[in-house]
Design a protein around this motif. Structure first.
Motif, PDB file in Angstrom:
ATOM      1  N   GLN A   1       1.706  -4.819  -8.610  1.00 20.29           N
ATOM      2  CA  GLN A   1       0.464  -4.741  -8.966  1.00 20.29           C
ATOM      3  C   GLN A   1      -0.237  -5.907  -9.972  1.00 20.29           C
TER       4      GLN A   1
ATOM      5  N   ALA B   1      -2.743  -9.008  -9.371  1.00 20.25           N
ATOM      6  CA  ALA B   1      -4.171  -8.748  -9.545  1.00 20.25           C
ATOM      7  C   ALA B   1      -4.191  -9.677 -10.824  1.00 20.25           C
TER       8      ALA B   1
ATOM      9  N   LEU C   1     -10.489  -4.914  -7.767  1.00 17.44           N
ATOM     10  CA  LEU C   1     -10.218  -5.247  -6.073  1.00 17.44           C
ATOM     11  C   LEU C   1     -10.941  -4.061  -5.154  1.00 17.44           C
TER      12      LEU C   1
ATOM     13  N   SER D   1      -2.492  -3.486 -14.209  1.00 10.95           N
ATOM     14  CA  SER D   1      -1.742  -2.783 -12.863  1.00 10.95           C
ATOM     15  C   SER D   1      -2.578  -1.893 -13.397  1.00 10.95           C
TER      16      SER D   1
ATOM     17  N   GLY E   1      -5.868 -11.576  -4.658  1.00 11.25           N
ATOM     18  CA  GLY E   1      -4.065 -11.545  -5.441  1.00 11.25           C
ATOM     19  C   GLY E   1      -3.207 -12.480  -4.428  1.00 11.25           C
TER      20      GLY E   1
ATOM     21  N   THR F   1      -6.578  -3.763 -11.234  1.00 12.41           N
ATOM     22  CA  THR F   1      -6.027  -3.913  -9.548  1.00 12.41           C
ATOM     23  C   THR F   1      -7.763  -3.042  -9.934  1.00 12.41           C
TER      24      THR F   1
END
Length: 510
Positions: free
Chosen positions: A390, A394, A414, A375, A423, A411
């Motif tokens: 999160q 991921a 991304l 996260s 995801g 994360t």
């Protein structure tokens, strides 16, 4: 104690797969637990061999079984006790090899702890290391007395290792995990990086002896000596037994810590958890109640949630410099909460050191895919629920992009539409792609495949008719015609940016 005495112990629930009366009457001199493909140099005559059969695989299984059992026969092993947990049963190749080479074979059910077997034969004598007469041991009597006292005092592994090897002079020895993390070392052993030690274990360089059997492939302990000389094998087994007792002594506090961590992650997984309950759960895990935190989710494709948690614990053992808690959920997902500063790298790019150790975890069990999601920093305890969401997102991205290997995705990674869409659960991606592309989503229609190729090329060239036509080796009028067909089928207008994005996302979701 004879081999057939083990079969009479109801608590062990062993099953005889092969062995005649003479083999079952063989005297047991000791116990060795091993998953080396060729354990010959660590075995002594009369020992029973415990193996989880991690070394066996269907590919080349017959040859591997024959090599392993041949090592037992040439070493004079009394019997092979093979665990059923790894493969669900003892493979037929192993049974055939034992029958051909005259080694008694007993099956150990998944519910029976290897440690219980060891205690029945050998380790139960170590409750007081001085109970047997000194000729039975290679460790001097005064050393055994001191080790017994240190065990009772919950001494550290460094103290135990130092005292056990002190009478052997300046002999370097390490107590390491399967990934090369040093737990303890003798004063003569210089500090070595984990990758160096892990590589030595994999290459079987020097002398390595597995300490504990009831672990995952990721957190097993080994005694490792860089040289093959300096300590008799029987002496190393005695020292390993002492370290194994220390490991067993850690079992209860570890079980309590894991139970607390399970409760914490269950609270994070339950929407609407009250703040006081969450803070109490953090305290019970030894975590601060104020952030920031990182949340990490991990899975194995084997579905072993307990092994996923052990792997994540081992990874954080390398990467963390403070408190963290790892629990697992019923769906097989392991979840860690780490205080930043305790988390890898101690900052927003917290996955860096975690990603560094991840290949070493994968090397411990290469046929098992292992993934993790990290996260963004959760500023407060109240943000941990969002942090879990999160981390799971991921994690899904990691599994989508590297389904059969090892991958850590944060994360922070991304940063593109493709990465973001990775995801999303596969079922949702497929439904979106089918809905947007309509009939074009099929794969068995050559005209539609040509339209998809044109669409992908047109979007890749930012809607340029001329560059798309050049890339496709088509006349620009043909491209115009195909784009009109695509617009008619999908109901999208490719002159509009939002419609282009819809179709681009649908292509990425295929």
């Amino acid at each position: 104690m004879h081999v057939d005495h083990l079969l009479q112990l109801e608590s062990l629930d062993l099953t005889l797969l092969w062995g005649d009366a003479a083999l079952l009457q063989r005297e047991i001199s000791g116990v060795t637990a091993t998953d080396l493909e060729d354990p010959a140099r660590f075995l002594q005559p009369g020992e029973i061999v415990l193996s989880g059969l991690v070394w066996w695989s269907a590919e080349g299984g017959k040859a591997k079984a024959e090599r392993f059992v041949s090592a037992l026969r040439t070493s004079g092993a009394a019997a092979l006790l093979a665990g059923e947990e790894t493969h669900g049963e003892v493979p037929g190749h192993v049974l055939d090899a034992c029958r051909e080479q005259g080694i008694a074979l007993l099956a150990v059910p998944a519910r029976t702890n290897f440690r219980a077997i060891t205690e029945a034969v050998y380790l139960r004598q170590w409750g007081d290391l001085s109970r047997r007469p000194s000729p039975h041991y290679l460790l001097p009597e005064n050393v055994r007395h001191e080790l017994s006292h240190l065990l009772a005092q919950d001494a550290s592994p460094d103290e135990l290792l130092d005292r056990a090897f002190a009478h052997l002079g300046d002999l370097p020895c390490y107590l390491v995990t399967a990934t090369g993390r040093t737990i303890a070392r003798t004063p003569a052993a210089p500090a070595l990086p984990p990758h160096h030690l892990a590589d030595s274990l994999r290459r079987d360089a020097g002398t390595s002896l597995r300490v504990n059997s009831e672990t995952s492939p990721y957190d097993t302990w080994y005694l490792h000596l860089p040289t093959s000389e300096g300590a008799p094998p029987r002496l190393l087994h005695e020292i390993a037994d002492v370290i194994a007792q220390h490991h067993d002594n850690l079992g209860r506090p570890r079980a309590v810590a894991r139970s607390s961590a399970d409760e914490l992650v269950a609270l994070l997984d339950a929407p609407g958890t009250d703040a006081p309950g969450l803070r109490a759960a953090l305290r019970s895990c030894g975590l601060p109640v104020e952030g920031p935190f990182l949340v990490i989710a991990a899975t194995l494709n084997s579905g072993r949630g307990d092994w996923a948690a052990r792997a994540l614990e081992e990874a954080l053992g390398h990467a963390a410099d403070g408190p963290f808690a790892v629990g697992h959920l019923p769906d097989g997902q392991a979840v860690a909460v780490a205080a930043i500063g305790a988390a890898p790298d101690g900052g927003p790019d917290g996955r860096a050191r975690l990603a560094e150790v991840w290949p070493a975890l994968h090397a411990c069990s290469p046929r098992v895919a292992i993934h993790a999601g990290v996260s963004a920093p959760a500023a407060t305890a109240d943000a941990l629920e969002g942090g879990l969401a999160q981390a799971r997102f991921a994690l899904t991205a990691a599994r989508t992009t590297h389904p059969h290997g090892a991958r850590v995705t944060a994360t922070d990674d991304l940063t593109t539409l493709d990465a973001l869409l990775a995801g999303i659960p596969a079922e949702v991606r497929a439904a979106y792609s089918s809905r947007i592309l309509g009939p074009l989503a099929g794969h068995n229609n050559p005209p539609h495949n040509a339209l998809l190729e044109t669409l992908e090329t047109f979007l890749a060239h930012n809607g340029s008719w001329a560059r798309a036509a050049e890339a496709l080796h088509l006349h620009v009028n043909t491209v115009h015609y195909r784009i009109q067909r695509i617009e008619g089928i999908t109901g999208r207008d490719l002159s509009r940016l939002d419609h282009r994005l819809d179709l681009r996302a649908a292509l990425l979701c295929r």
